[in-house]
Scaffold this motif. Structure first.
Motif, PDB file in Angstrom:
ATOM      1  N   ILE A  81       0.844  -1.213   0.000  1.00 35.25           N
ATOM      2  CA  ILE A  81       0.000   0.000   0.000  1.00 35.25           C
ATOM      3  C   ILE A  81       0.872   1.252   0.000  1.00 35.25           C
ATOM      4  N   ALA A  82       1.924   1.241   0.825  1.00 35.73           N
ATOM      5  CA  ALA A  82       2.804   2.422   0.902  1.00 35.73           C
ATOM      6  C   ALA A  82       3.495   2.683  -0.430  1.00 35.73           C
ATOM      7  N   ILE A  83       3.860   1.612  -1.165  1.00 41.18           N
ATOM      8  CA  ILE A  83       4.526   1.797  -2.457  1.00 41.18           C
ATOM      9  C   ILE A  83       3.557   2.379  -3.478  1.00 41.18           C
ATOM     10  N   PHE A  84       2.313   1.865  -3.521  1.00 44.28           N
ATOM     11  CA  PHE A  84       1.337   2.403  -4.482  1.00 44.28           C
ATOM     12  C   PHE A  84       1.043   3.873  -4.185  1.00 44.28           C
ATOM     13  N   VAL A  85       0.790   4.190  -2.911  1.00 41.13           N
ATOM     14  CA  VAL A  85       0.520   5.591  -2.547  1.00 41.13           C
ATOM     15  C   VAL A  85       1.771   6.442  -2.760  1.00 41.13           C
TER      16      VAL A  85
ATOM     17  N   PHE B 294      -5.472  -4.910  10.779  1.00 44.83           N
ATOM     18  CA  PHE B 294      -5.836  -3.674  10.086  1.00 44.83           C
ATOM     19  C   PHE B 294      -5.263  -2.448  10.799  1.00 44.83           C
ATOM     20  N   GLY B 295      -5.349  -2.435  12.129  1.00 39.06           N
ATOM     21  CA  GLY B 295      -4.847  -1.291  12.889  1.00 39.06           C
ATOM     22  C   GLY B 295      -3.349  -1.090  12.696  1.00 39.06           C
ATOM     23  N   LEU B 296      -2.586  -2.186  12.778  1.00 41.63           N
ATOM     24  CA  LEU B 296      -1.134  -2.074  12.639  1.00 41.63           C
ATOM     25  C   LEU B 296      -0.744  -1.731  11.191  1.00 41.63           C
ATOM     26  N   ILE B 297      -1.468  -2.312  10.224  1.00 41.06           N
ATOM     27  CA  ILE B 297      -1.192  -1.970   8.820  1.00 41.06           C
ATOM     28  C   ILE B 297      -1.446  -0.487   8.583  1.00 41.06           C
TER      29      ILE B 297
ATOM     30  N   PHE C 299       9.571  -2.181   3.857  1.00 38.83           N
ATOM     31  CA  PHE C 299       9.361  -3.516   4.423  1.00 38.83           C
ATOM     32  C   PHE C 299      10.178  -3.705   5.695  1.00 38.83           C
ATOM     33  N   LEU C 300      11.455  -3.322   5.648  1.00 35.05           N
ATOM     34  CA  LEU C 300      12.307  -3.517   6.820  1.00 35.05           C
ATOM     35  C   LEU C 300      11.836  -2.655   7.996  1.00 35.05           C
ATOM     36  N   THR C 301      11.325  -1.452   7.700  1.00 31.19           N
ATOM     37  CA  THR C 301      10.795  -0.608   8.772  1.00 31.19           C
ATOM     38  C   THR C 301       9.621  -1.291   9.466  1.00 31.19           C
ATOM     39  N   SER C 302       8.715  -1.856   8.671  1.00 36.47           N
ATOM     40  CA  SER C 302       7.548  -2.538   9.256  1.00 36.47           C
ATOM     41  C   SER C 302       7.956  -3.841   9.945  1.00 36.47           C
ATOM     42  N   TRP C 303       8.885  -4.567   9.346  1.00 36.44           N
ATOM     43  CA  TRP C 303       9.289  -5.878   9.873  1.00 36.44           C
ATOM     44  C   TRP C 303       9.961  -5.755  11.246  1.00 36.44           C
ATOM     45  N   ASN C 304      10.760  -4.709  11.426  1.00 37.54           N
ATOM     46  CA  ASN C 304      11.545  -4.579  12.659  1.00 37.54           C
ATOM     47  C   ASN C 304      10.900  -3.669  13.704  1.00 37.54           C
ATOM     48  N   GLU C 305       9.795  -3.005  13.379  1.00 38.98           N
ATOM     49  CA  GLU C 305       9.228  -2.003  14.287  1.00 38.98           C
ATOM     50  C   GLU C 305       8.705  -2.647  15.577  1.00 38.98           C
ATOM     51  N   TYR C 306       9.018  -2.022  16.691  1.00 38.08           N
ATOM     52  CA  TYR C 306       8.599  -2.593  17.983  1.00 38.08           C
ATOM     53  C   TYR C 306       7.684  -1.662  18.790  1.00 38.08           C
ATOM     54  N   ALA C 307       8.006  -0.353  18.825  1.00 39.96           N
ATOM     55  CA  ALA C 307       7.318   0.563  19.746  1.00 39.96           C
ATOM     56  C   ALA C 307       5.804   0.587  19.505  1.00 39.96           C
TER      57      ALA C 307
ATOM     58  N   VAL D 275       4.461   6.064   4.194  1.00 38.74           N
ATOM     59  CA  VAL D 275       4.107   6.832   2.994  1.00 38.74           C
ATOM     60  C   VAL D 275       4.960   8.094   2.822  1.00 38.74           C
ATOM     61  N   PRO D 276       5.166   8.941   3.849  1.00 33.81           N
ATOM     62  CA  PRO D 276       6.027  10.118   3.624  1.00 33.81           C
ATOM     63  C   PRO D 276       7.431   9.745   3.154  1.00 33.81           C
ATOM     64  N   PHE D 277       7.979   8.680   3.721  1.00 36.98           N
ATOM     65  CA  PHE D 277       9.337   8.264   3.346  1.00 36.98           C
ATOM     66  C   PHE D 277       9.381   7.771   1.900  1.00 36.98           C
ATOM     67  N   THR D 278       8.393   6.960   1.498  1.00 31.60           N
ATOM     68  CA  THR D 278       8.380   6.448   0.124  1.00 31.60           C
ATOM     69  C   THR D 278       8.128   7.576  -0.880  1.00 31.60           C
ATOM     70  N   ILE D 279       7.263   8.531  -0.524  1.00 32.59           N
ATOM     71  CA  ILE D 279       7.029   9.678  -1.427  1.00 32.59           C
ATOM     72  C   ILE D 279       8.335  10.457  -1.609  1.00 32.59           C
ATOM     73  N   TRP D 280       9.038  10.682  -0.509  1.00 35.77           N
ATOM     74  CA  TRP D 280      10.299  11.428  -0.586  1.00 35.77           C
ATOM     75  C   TRP D 280      11.324  10.719  -1.474  1.00 35.77           C
ATOM     76  N   LEU D 281      11.454   9.394  -1.299  1.00 33.95           N
ATOM     77  CA  LEU D 281      12.415   8.639  -2.103  1.00 33.95           C
ATOM     78  C   LEU D 281      12.011   8.590  -3.575  1.00 33.95           C
ATOM     79  N   ILE D 282      10.745   8.237  -3.828  1.00 32.32           N
ATOM     80  CA  ILE D 282      10.302   8.048  -5.210  1.00 32.32           C
ATOM     81  C   ILE D 282      10.255   9.381  -5.949  1.00 32.32           C
ATOM     82  N   ASP D 283       9.917  10.460  -5.243  1.00 34.62           N
ATOM     83  CA  ASP D 283       9.962  11.792  -5.855  1.00 34.62           C
ATOM     84  C   ASP D 283      11.369  12.068  -6.400  1.00 34.62           C
TER      85      ASP D 283
END
Length: 288
Positions: free
Chosen positions: A95-99, A151-154, A215-223, A162-170
Motif C-alpha cells: 500500500i505504501a509503495i502504491f501511494v 488492520f490497525g497495525l497496517i 518492508f524492513l521498517t515494518s518488519w523490525n518495528e517494535y514501539a 508513505v512520507p518516506f516512500t514519497i520522498w524517495l520516489i519523488d
C-alpha cells in the motif's frame, strides 16, 4: 624511477590501510549479529558463563526445538507471530509503495498550489518518533475498535511509511528526463502508457529500494506494535521476544533463536533485490 617506486609504495600502503579499516569496521558491525547467532546454538550454561566463552564448545538446536514446540512446553507461537509479521509487513509495504508512487510522481512532475508546504508537512510527520505517536494512536484506535487487529497495525505502518516512500520516489522520478514521456506521447502513447512503459521501467530500481526500506521498517518495528497489539492473533515477532522474559529470568538462548528467525526473511529479500537496491541507491549519481 625512485619517484615511481615511492608512488607505488604509497598506493600500496593506502590500499592496505583501506582494507584494514574496512575489516575493523565490518567486524564491529557484524560481531553483535554473530554473537546472537552463536548464542542461539549454545546451551544456556555456556551463554551465562563467566568469563564469557568466546568459542562455543558445543552447538545444539535445543533453543529452536523449544521455540517451535507447542504452548505449555516451553515454546511460544512463533509460526503465528511470523505469519502476523509477514501479513502486516507485506500489506503495509504494498500500500505504501502504491501511494508513494502516486504521490512521488505527482510531486516530481506537476505544479499545484501549496506543493512545497504539503511536502514539508509530510516530511515533518516522518520526523516524529514512533514512540511519541503510540499513546495518541492507541486512544484513536481504541475508539475505532481496531486495537489488536492486523488492520490497525497496517494502517499505522502505512501512515509511517508513505512520507518516506514519497520522498524517495519523488527523487527518483526527478532523475527521469521528461523528454522520454513526451517522446512516447508523440509516438501515440497515452499519458498512462508513457508512465507505465517508459518512465516506470527507468525508475523501478528506485521504487524497489523504497519498497525494501518500507518492508524492513515494518518488519523490525517494535514501539507501535507493542502498544497496538495484545494477543497472539496480532502480535508481531519483535513483540514476541518479550515472551522469553519472566519476572526473574531471561531466556537469552530463546531470544537469540527468535532473532535469527527474524533476520532470515530480511536477508533473503535483500539478497533477491540487491541488484535493484544498489542501482536505486546510485540512481542519478553519474547524471550529467
Amino acid at each position: 624511477m625512485e619517484l615511481n617506486a615511492k608512488h607505488r609504495l604509497n598506493r600500496r600502503a593506502l590500499a592496505i590501510l583501506h582494507f584494514v579499516t574496512l575489516f575493523v569496521a565490518m567486524s564491529i558491525i557484524c560481531l553483535p549479529g554473530l554473537w546472537v547467532v552463536l548464542n542461539s546454538f549454545r546451551p544456556t550454561v555456556e551463554i551465562m558463563a563467566k568469563p564469557p566463552v568466546w568459542i562455543p564448545n558445543e552447538l545444539n538446536l535445543d533453543h529452536y526445538r523449544a521455540m517451535f514446540g507447542a504452548l505449555g512446553e516451553g515454546g511460544i507461537p512463533v509460526v503465528r507471530y511470523f505469519t502476523n509479521s509477514l501479513i502486516i509487513s507485506i500489506t503495509s509495504t504494498v500500500i505504501a509503495i502504491f501511494v508513494g508512487m502516486a504521490g512521488g510522481y505527482a510531486f516530481a512532475r506537476y505544479q499545484f498550489r501549496g506543493k512545497a508546504a504539503i511536502f514539508v508537512g509530510m516530511m515533518l510527520t516522518r520526523a516524529v518518533p514512533g514512540i511519541a505517536l503510540s499513546l495518541p494512536l492507541f486512544i484513536v484506535f481504541a475508539r475505532l475498535g481496531i486495537i489488536d487487529t492486523h488492520f490497525g497495525l497496517i494502517l499505522a505502518y502505512v501512515a509511517m511509511n508513505v512520507p518516506f516512500t514519497i520522498w524517495l520516489i519523488d527523487g527518483f522520478f526527478r532523475q527521469v528526463p521528461r523528454e522520454l514521456a513526451e517522446a512516447a506521447e508523440i509516438d501515440g502513447c497515452t499519458r498512462w502508457q508513457a508512465f507505465w512503459k517508459v518512465e516506470f521501467p527507468v525508475a523501478k530500481a528506485g521504487v524497489a529500494s523504497a519498497g525494501i526500506f518500507a518492508f524492513l521498517t515494518s518488519w523490525n518495528e517494535y514501539a507501535l506494535a507493542s502498544q497496538l497489539t495484545r494477543s497472539v492473533n496480532s502480535k508481531t515477532m519483535p513483540v514476541g521476544l518479550l515472551d522469553f522474559t519472566s519476572e526473574f529470568t531471561l531466556n537469552w538462548g530463546g531470544m537469540s533463536a527468535l532473532a535469527v528467525v527474524m533476520i532470515i526473511p530480511a536477508l533473503i529479500l535483500t539478497f533477491i533485490i540487491q541488484k535493484h537496491l544498489i542501482a536505486g541507491l546510485t540512481f542519478g549519481g553519474v547524471k550529467g
